[in-house]
Scaffold this motif. Structure first.
Motif, PDB file in Angstrom:
ATOM      1  N   ILE A 177      42.099  44.784  42.396  1.00 41.00           N
ATOM      2  CA  ILE A 177      41.345  44.211  41.279  1.00 41.00           C
ATOM      3  C   ILE A 177      40.929  42.782  41.627  1.00 41.00           C
ATOM      4  O   ILE A 177      41.763  41.966  42.028  1.00 41.00           O
ATOM      5  N   CYS A 178      39.641  42.497  41.498  1.00 38.14           N
ATOM      6  CA  CYS A 178      39.100  41.209  41.929  1.00 38.14           C
ATOM      7  C   CYS A 178      38.081  40.664  40.928  1.00 38.14           C
ATOM      8  O   CYS A 178      37.522  41.399  40.112  1.00 38.14           O
ATOM      9  N   TYR A 225      34.679  41.606  36.524  1.00 37.97           N
ATOM     10  CA  TYR A 225      35.877  42.106  37.190  1.00 37.97           C
ATOM     11  C   TYR A 225      35.650  43.503  37.726  1.00 37.97           C
ATOM     12  O   TYR A 225      34.945  44.313  37.102  1.00 37.97           O
ATOM     13  N   ASN A 274      37.761  46.909  39.409  1.00 35.49           N
ATOM     14  CA  ASN A 274      38.930  47.676  39.824  1.00 35.49           C
ATOM     15  C   ASN A 274      38.439  48.657  40.873  1.00 35.49           C
ATOM     16  O   ASN A 274      37.779  49.642  40.552  1.00 35.49           O
ATOM     17  N   THR A 279      43.142  38.689  37.284  1.00 33.67           N
ATOM     18  CA  THR A 279      43.276  39.672  38.362  1.00 33.67           C
ATOM     19  C   THR A 279      44.676  39.691  38.957  1.00 33.67           C
ATOM     20  O   THR A 279      45.192  40.753  39.309  1.00 33.67           O
ATOM     21  N   GLN A 284      40.274  35.766  43.106  1.00 28.31           N
ATOM     22  CA  GLN A 284      41.453  36.009  42.269  1.00 28.31           C
ATOM     23  C   GLN A 284      41.560  34.915  41.221  1.00 28.31           C
ATOM     24  O   GLN A 284      41.322  33.738  41.507  1.00 28.31           O
TER      25      GLN A 284
END
Length: 390
Positions: free
Chosen positions: A373-374, A385, A387, A53, A49
C-alpha cells in the motif's frame, strides 16, 4: 470479561541508515548514538509512505477475512495526520476492505494516542463482546537534518486487534494516568518537523512514570516483584531504562536483574527502527514477546505510555496460553531482512523529498516502493492511495 490484544503486528519502510555512519557524517563519536542514545539503525520513509500507508501495511499483515467482517471500530492514533478534518482511520478502513458498518476515528495526543485507542476499544468490547477493534499507532518522526533530534527519528506503525478472550495479552482493569499542560515537545500545524526541549522532556517522562507508578501501586497493592517485565514508550532505547532504574530500590537484586534482562530484549526492534511515536511502546512489546524465549503464560507485564504535552499512563497485561502461536514473528524477521541500507547522502535526499503543500498535482513512482500500500500522488488536493494487491 477478559479483553486484550488478540493480534499485533508492525510495519516499517524498506530503507534505513546505520547510526555509526550517521554519527561519522555529523562529526560525532559513534558511541554517543549507539551507547549513549542506544540506537543502531533508523528507518527512512520514502515520499510514497505516510502515516496512513504505514498503518495500512502493518494491519494488512495480521488481518484475515474474519477480522475484516468482525471489526466494527477502527481507532487511529497518530501525530502525523494528513488531514485536519478527515480521519486517517477512514482511509485505512477502505484500503483494507473492512466491512462498512463500523466507526472510524483518529486520536491525537502526541505519543499517547494509541494507548487512548486501546482504552476506548476495551469499553467497546465490553459492550459488544463479539466485535473486534483495530487500533493503529503510526507516525513518521522528523526533527530535521543535522538537528539535535535527528538521531531520534524513525518511521513505522503498529496494528493491534483488540477483542474478548484475546490470545496474546489480557489487559488489566486497573490503570493510572496523569495529565499536565507542559511544553516539552510540540509540532505546530505550520511545521513538518517537531520542536523539543530535550532535557525537560526527559525529566517529565521520568516524573510522569513515577507519578503513575505510585498511583498504580496504591490502587492495586502490587510491587515491583509482581512484574515479570516492563515495556516503555521509547523515543530512544535508553529512555525507558532511565525511568525504570528510579524504582529499582523498591525491589531485590533479583528483581532488578529480571527486569533489566527483559528490558534489553524489549528494545531490539526499536534500536533498529527508531522513534515511531504512537507505536513506540507497542513495538517494544512486540520486541519483548518475539525475542524473549523465557516468557510464559501468566507473566504480568507493566506498560508505560507517555505522550508529550503531556499525558502518561501505567497499565498492565497478562500473557495468555496461546500468545506465542498468535505472534507474527517470522513475518517481522523477514521484514527486517528485506530492508535496504542507504547512504547518508541518499537518506538526506529522501528526507528532503516531500509532498507539495499547495495542492499541486503529482504522480509518484510507487514501483520503487515494495510496500503493498502506497501513496500514489496528489490530484485536486486529494492524496491518492493504491493497494497493489487489489
Amino acid at each position: 470479561m477478559n479483553i486484550g490484544i488478540d493480534k499485533i503486528g508492525f510495519y516499517t519502510p524498506h530503507t534505513f541508515i546505520d547510526m555509526v555512519k550517521l554519527a561519522e557524517a555529523r562529526g560525532v563519536d559513534p558511541a554517543k548514538y549507539t551507547i549513549g542514545i542506544g540506537q543502531e539503525q533508523m528507518a527512512v520513509s520514502p515520499v510514497t509512505q505516510d502515516a496512513v500507508t504505514l498503518a495500512a501495511n502493518a494491519a494488512l499483515r495480521i488481518l484475515d477475512k474474519e477480522d475484516l467482517k468482525k471489526i466494527d471500530f477502527v481507532i487511529f492514533g497518530t501525530e502525523s495526520g494528513i488531514d485536519s478534518s478527515k480521519s486517517a482511520a477512514v482511509y485505512v478502513h477502505d484500503l483494507l476492505g473492512i466491512q462498512s458498518s463500523a466507526r472510524s476515528i483518529e486520536i491525537k495526543q502526541a505519543c499517547y494516542g494509541a494507548t487512548a485507542g486501546i482504552q476506548l476499544a476495551k469499553g467497546h468490547i465490553a459492550l459488544h463482546p463479539e466485535s473486534r477493534v483495530l487500533v493503529l499507532g503510526s507516525d513518521i518522526s522528523r526533527y530535521g537534518l543535522r538537528s539535535s533530534g535527528e538521531v531520534t527519528q524513525g518511521a513505522g506503525a503498529v496494528a493491534m486487534v483488540i477483542s474478548a478472550n484475546p490470545r496474546i495479552l489480557s489487559l488489566g482493569d486497573q490503570s493510572a494516568y496523569l495529565t499536565n499542560d507542559i511544553m516539552d515537545f510540540w509540532r505546530p500545524t505550520y511545521s513538518d518537523t517537531a520542536y523539543v526541549d530535550g532535557k525537560f522532556s526527559n525529566e517529565q517522562y521520568i516524573a510522569f512514570f513515577l507519578n503513575t507508578w505510585e498511583q498504580f501501586k496504591s490502587q492495586t497493592d502490587m510491587t515491583i516483584a509482581d512484574f515479570e517485565a516492563m515495556c516503555f514508550h521509547l523515543p530512544y532505547t535508553k529512555m525507558g531504562m532511565k525511568a525504570m532504574r528510579e524504582i529499582f530500590d523498591e525491589g531485590t537484586e533479583e528483581d532488578q536483574k529480571r527486569l533489566t534482562d527483559h528490558y534489553q530484549l524489549s528494545t531490539i526492534y526499536n534500536k533498529n527502527v527508531g522513534n515511531i511515536y504512537t507505536g513506540s511502546l507497542y513495538l517494544s512489546l512486540i520486541s519483548l514477546l518475539e525475542n524473549d524465549t523465557s516468557l510464559k503464560a501468566g507473566n504480568r507485564i507493566g506498560l508505560f505510555s507517555y505522550g508529550s504535552g503531556a499525558v502518561g499512563e501505567f497499565f498492565t497485561g497478562t500473557l495468555q496460553p496461546e500468545f506465542r502461536e498468535a505472534l507474527a514473528e517470522a513475518e517481522h524477521k523477514n521484514l527486517f531482512a528485506e530492508r535496504e541500507e542507504v547512504s547518508i547522502e541518499k537518506y538526506e535526499e529522501i528526507f528532503s523529498e516531500v509532498l507539495p503543500v499547495d495542492g499541486t498535482n503529482l504522480q509518484l513512482d510507487i514501483e520503487s516502493d515494495p510496500a503493498t500500500i502506497c501513496v500514489a500522488g496528489i490530484e485536486e488536493h486529494k492524496r491518492l492511495y493504491v493497494n497493489k494487491s487489489r
